[in-house]
Scaffold this motif. Structure first.
Motif, short mmCIF file in Angstrom:
data_model
loop_
_atom_site.label_atom_id
_atom_site.label_comp_id
_atom_site.label_asym_id
_atom_site.label_seq_id
_atom_site.Cartn_x
_atom_site.Cartn_y
_atom_site.Cartn_z
N TYR A 102 0.83 -1.21 0.00
CA TYR A 102 0.00 0.00 0.00
C TYR A 102 0.87 1.26 0.00
N VAL A 196 -4.67 -6.96 1.85
CA VAL A 196 -4.91 -5.55 1.54
C VAL A 196 -6.35 -5.41 1.07
N GLU A 197 -7.13 -4.71 1.88
CA GLU A 197 -8.57 -4.64 1.65
C GLU A 197 -8.97 -3.52 0.69
N GLY A 198 -8.50 -2.32 0.98
CA GLY A 198 -9.11 -1.14 0.36
C GLY A 198 -8.40 -0.62 -0.89
N ALA A 199 -9.10 0.27 -1.59
CA ALA A 199 -8.56 0.90 -2.79
C ALA A 199 -7.43 1.86 -2.42
N LEU A 200 -6.58 2.14 -3.39
CA LEU A 200 -5.51 3.10 -3.19
C LEU A 200 -6.12 4.49 -2.96
N ASN A 201 -5.40 5.35 -2.26
CA ASN A 201 -5.90 6.72 -2.08
C ASN A 201 -5.19 7.71 -3.02
N GLN B 59 -5.40 5.33 3.67
CA GLN B 59 -6.63 4.67 3.21
C GLN B 59 -7.43 5.67 2.38
N LEU B 60 -8.36 5.15 1.61
CA LEU B 60 -9.24 6.02 0.84
C LEU B 60 -10.37 6.47 1.75
N GLY B 70 -8.53 10.84 -2.10
CA GLY B 70 -7.20 10.52 -2.59
C GLY B 70 -6.38 11.79 -2.67
N ARG B 133 -6.80 -2.56 7.76
CA ARG B 133 -7.05 -3.61 6.76
C ARG B 133 -6.26 -3.42 5.47
N ASN B 134 -5.60 -2.29 5.33
CA ASN B 134 -4.69 -2.14 4.18
C ASN B 134 -3.29 -2.63 4.51
#
Lengths: 444, 444
Positions: A102, A196-201, B59-60, B70, B133-134
């Motif tokens: 991440y 890794v759960e979430g989307a990139l920021n 995180q987003l 972002g 979680r990331n």
């Protein structure tokens, strides 16, 4: 369009020769001088290089007594260089063993945005116990495990870079809708090494993701390169070895279903340039005369995993060295050094002299024409798509290459004469922009 | 020397008001525009601010529909801003929960070198399950554990930054001795959260290490700040609360043996500036009119850890909210929001309006004189050493502050009129350069 050479400038403090810092022209503080690196980047841009490159390892190499140690962290330095340049690609080394996907994916996406699509990532797995011990591990992870982790790291990073579709931002002020959540794809990755759960920021960057570069030449390394790499740096001492490596890597890449044109092979070359051949050889000798041999012996013993004091300067390497399979460090480098010593029946002193120049990369001393001839021969005879230029002394060695070799390569139609409009690094290397995996297959 | 205000520009995409992106003047792509941030940095430098600052979380945040999400990674962006500015300090947020000390220490040391001693680190422990979680964790680490890790992180980072003495580089070309290994001090740290064996691979930077900044106001946060922080960002709604916080933090700092002058307290203020008071209030109303209330309700429910649909827009908060001790997220923010709603008997709609402006920071709408008066009062009455300036709209709100409030503050002798010679960020804040722990005690 004629096939053009791809040139990468491998920047290393005062130069690739280990004694370069001792020359009168060299600045002992160059390793932490932004001005020094800006100057180098501008010289490379004058030579219309595709890219410049910084090596890295998250540990303090060698002892301070020997030579310049420590450096500016590559992603930080390249970000500063992005603002000082316009066209040249910016390739940073970063480790898959000692980073989180991440964090690293964010940094490369940010550099790619800030540089207008000029970021590249030299993916390394980082050999050595010293690095491991800076990150809570007692021992270096096994070679195969490092590569397994690297593969999963890449899969996660690619998911993160594709977690925003290119057109996810709507910017509808009237409706109060900034973006489209349906175009966000969180990885939800649960694997062996990473969750890794979430989307990139960070939104998807100009290139989609950085140019993927790789430099390990072990079996694991070549296997990894065939799957992911778009450019490969390699150390090859002879054109025969280089052609074999080139053919092997292209075949492996085709075998996994990728276009072999989409992996560019760049052997390293340390050009020692003189107006005459004897001037070039004198320059090489001057550098060799500045080597401190006790340091070289210690470094060689460490690489060969021999006890301190086992090597003698004026004898050859011992006959009973372990096979590559028993080495847990930098395997391909180990083999390259041992084969070089055996092939040319070098004493330890001679070997240190050869390695001091380019750490196993091809050192070529000659006139600009001779250097250009060597480059053209390798390039046209199936040994290279371009070169990783490793000047023995910086900045003067890069200046010499750009002022004297580059014009010859241009005259011969092997190198662009100007950059033309601004493009991404991937376009410079003649590679397509990767599609988002959520929109269509990446390697369709 | 008269006591001077310290001003920090808290930069956030199109501004701190959540609806700022919807104004006609705003660029929906400002969050990834280097030009936008360079422009902001130059405005702040025109206003002779001590520093600028970027918040961050790995995180987003929120949904894309709501507002710009972002951003460029802060250390990357600040490195680019370092090359575009000369004097202003550059403070990046980075998490102790989701970084390795070795990697982060390198990056800050590199930014400090590249910027000529202008780096600052806003140390955060990062609340929230989304971030956890990331990075391979199922649940957010407990609040106290995050702070325990942060304390050890700081100890390791300080050891790494002090692992090179300032004069470790010798550069003796004739003798072939580049550095003095006796001036390298590997941390050899083995603790609860980290094991870090080796010295940093970056020399000691101009400031020794980045200015240490902290912003949590929970008990754990204040305890941490008293030990490590040199500047503290805080959200305070009234001068009484601000004075109590100020006195408490100075006392805690003295209690651990540090000089209370060596911790600077900067409350946040969202200045909504108009030529007349009614113009300022109209500007505030315009922003409030752009709030999308369904987003605000969802965000509030998440903060208060209430089920979806439990809040009604035109009623007050429910009476039976949990105490701060039951909250595992951003504790001080939770309490601040609940106290604000209770104190002013706000409906959910009104609360959303207030929070939309500055997320709990003091919003002050008025003429330049009124804003300057408020700043002077807090500064001279024991509530602040300076302010964290959080313009509701960017760049126009920062321009308004620099063009209209800064001249008044200068006339009153509260703010420098020019930077003078280049100095480090720590010198701007009137703090001493930390000695190396291997040479003499840090806080002697």
């Amino acid at each position: 369009m004629p096939r053009h050479l791809h040139l990468n400038a491998f920047l290393m403090t005062t130069g690739h020769h280990e004694a370069s810092w001792r020359l009168p022209e060299s600045d002992p503080f160059a390793h932490v001088s932004l001005d020094h690196y800006v100057r180098l980047a501008k010289i490379a841009e004058r030579g219309t290089f595709d890219s410049l490159f910084l090596a890295d390892g998250p540990q303090l190499w060698s002892s301070l007594a020997q030579r310049p140690a420590g450096a500016l962290e590559p992603l930080t330095l390249l970000t500063a260089l992005a603002t000082a340049t316009e066209h040249i690609g910016l390739i940073a080394t970063a480790s898959t063993s000692y980073n989180s996907p991440y964090n690293l994916a964010r940094k490369f996406a940010s550099l790619d945005i800030i540089s207008g699509g000029r970021a590249g990532w030299n993916i390394v797995t980082t050999a050595g116990r010293e690095a491991a011990r800076n990150f809570g591990l007692e021992h270096e992870p096994a070679h195969a495990e490092r590569y397994a982790r690297a593969g999963e790291f890449l899969d996660v990073a690619l998911k993160l870079w594709d977690s925003w579709e290119d057109d996810a931002i709507v910017g509808d002020k009237a409706a109060g809708v900034w973006g489209d959540d349906a175009k966000i794809h969180p990885p939800r990755h649960k694997g062996t090494y990473f969750s890794v759960e979430g989307a990139l920021n960070v939104p998807r960057s100009p290139q989609g993701y950085p140019l993927l570069v790789q430099a390990g030449s072990s079996e694991d390394g070549k296997e990894f390169a065939s799957r992911y790499a778009e450019a490969v740096f390699t150390a090859q001492q002879t054109i025969e070895d280089a052609r074999a490596f080139y053919a092997d890597l292209k075949a492996r890449t085709a075998a996994v279903g990728r276009d072999p044109e989409h992996i560019k092979v760049l052997p390293g070359i340390v050009p020692v340039i003189g107006a005459t051949e004897s001037e070039a050889l004198a320059k090489e000798q001057e550098l060799e005369d500045h080597i401190v041999h006790r340091h070289g012996v210690a470094n060689l013993e460490r690489l060969l995993q021999l006890p301190e004091g086992s090597l003698e300067l004026d004898r050859q390497l011992p006959a009973d060295l372990p096979p590559e399979s028993a080495i847990e460090g930098a395997k391909s480098r180990y083999t390259l050094v041992v084969e070089l010593a055996r092939r040319d029946r070098l004493t330890v002193r001679q070997l240190i002299g050869r390695l001091g120049g380019g750490r196993g990369h091809l050192t070529f001393a000659g006139t600009p024409e001779q250097v250009a001839d060597a480059i053209e021969t390798w390039f046209t005879q199936g040994a290279a798509d371009g070169f990783n230029i490793m000047p023995p002394v910086l900045p003067s060695g890069l200046d010499a290459f750009v002022d004297h070799v580059v014009p010859i390569l241009r005259t011969r139609g092997l190198l662009r004469t100007e950059y033309g409009p601004r493009t991404t690094l991937r376009e410079r290397y003649g590679l397509p922009r990767p599609a988002n995996q959520h929109v269509q297959p990446v390697y369709a």
